[in-house]
Design an enzyme around this catalytic site. Structure first.
Site, mmCIF file in Angstrom:
data_model
loop_
_atom_site.group_PDB
_atom_site.id
_atom_site.type_symbol
_atom_site.label_atom_id
_atom_site.label_comp_id
_atom_site.label_asym_id
_atom_site.label_seq_id
_atom_site.Cartn_x
_atom_site.Cartn_y
_atom_site.Cartn_z
ATOM 1 N N GLU A 1 7.390 -21.535 8.710
ATOM 2 C CA GLU A 1 7.564 -20.386 9.501
ATOM 3 C C GLU A 1 8.658 -21.102 10.516
ATOM 4 O OE1 GLU A 1 4.300 -20.802 12.902
ATOM 5 O OE2 GLU A 1 3.380 -20.296 11.156
ATOM 6 N N GLU B 1 0.839 -1.264 0.084
ATOM 7 C CA GLU B 1 -0.033 -0.093 -0.028
ATOM 8 C C GLU B 1 0.856 1.334 -0.032
ATOM 9 O OE1 GLU B 1 -2.639 -0.490 3.485
ATOM 10 O OE2 GLU B 1 -4.108 -1.535 2.089
#
Length: 297
Positions: A113, A82
């Site tokens: 992860e 963004e």
């Protein structure tokens, strides 16, 4: 993972979640969400220090790189993506890395992860340097991927920041600045996309937005470096010129065209009655700060 993590404990207020009416359930979620801003307030000193690291990186020509797994990684990628249309920065200036790569944005990648090595390898591919700031995000505060990334970043001289939603988080030990937001037990036990995710989103918004303000991407409270890449943003760019200069819509549109769709230049051209080339020279001299171009008069 530690069994005593606050984000993994059962919320005593929602032990009968499955028997609540829809109204009661939504009211409870709303009440719990309202605790997040207060938790963030307690961490403002660390957030300020982290933001200063980012500002220093930007001023040195460095980058901000987020990294995380699962929801935490997705939020980092979201904030980074963004920044491009909002502040006209390059995709390299603010980047989000997620364990497991792009596929992990829409599905779980088993085991990604849990690998410290993968975290280090992903950052190594980014050619990390001492100019950069790396922010490792993990709601639990103990994700191996993030620990591996922060460890590698520090070995390259980069500034490191950790963002966790538990106190005494493991990742805090690997960061120059540790942000710990104690969001507590979730409405739905262990679902850290809820309060923890909200807290992470808010903190990342704060860091990226405040950093951009500090490097001249804003005039007043207007996003004058907006990238007018579609009709909505083109309309917004023209409105920003109107708001910043007090001119009418027709003049704003003319200046927008004359400035080659550069909103900052259009504003300076209008306020200082100068040409596009003169506006660019002034903006460069002012390091992109519109307000500083006006003070030179």
């Amino acid at each position: 993972m530690k069994k005593n993590l606050a984000t993994e404990r059962r919320n005593q207020k929602t032990m009968n979640l499955d028997t609540m009416s829809l109204h009661e359930l939504l009211t409870m979620m709303n009440h719990e969400d309202q605790t997040v801003p207060h938790a963030i307030e307690q961490a403002l000193p660390a957030i300020e220090q982290a933001t200063q690291h980012v500002v220093s990186s930007f001023k040195a020509g460095g980058r901000l790189i987020y990294m995380g797994a699962g929801t935490s990684g997705r939020l980092g990628v979201l904030d980074a993506s963004e920044c491009l249309p909002t502040f006209s920065v390059s995709p390299e200036m603010v980047k989000g890395l997620i364990a497991g790569g792009e596929k992990a944005l829409t599905m779980a990648i088993e085991g990604a992860e849990d690998s410290k090595e993968l975290g280090g390898e992903d950052l190594k591919e980014q050619l990390i340097s001492s100019k950069d700031t790396v922010i490792g995000i993990a709601a639990s505060g103990c994700t191996p991927y993030v620990i591996g990334g922060l460890t590698y970043a520090k070995s390259q001289g980069a500034k490191t920041v950790s963002l966790a939603c538990n106190t005494e988080a493991a990742i805090s030990r690997y960061a120059d600045t540790a942000i710990e937001i104690e969001t507590g037990p979730e409405v739905l036990t262990g679902s850290t996309r809820l309060k923890a995710g909200t807290a992470q989103k808010m903190v990342l918004n704060m860091i990226s937005t405040a950093s951009m303000v500090q490097i001249g991407k804003v005039y007043g409270n207007l996003m004058v470096d907006v990238q007018p890449s579609n009709s909505k943003l083109i309309d917004r760019a023209k409105r920003i010129i109107e708001e910043a200069t007090g001119t009418d819509r027709n003049t704003a549109e003319e200046k927008f065209i004359q400035a080659n769709h550069n909103v900052k230049a259009a504003i300076v051209m209008t306020l200082l009655h100068c040409t596009y080339d003169e506006a660019i020279v002034r903006l460069n001299a002012a390091h992109g700060f519109v307000r500083k171009t006006l003070k030179e008069e």
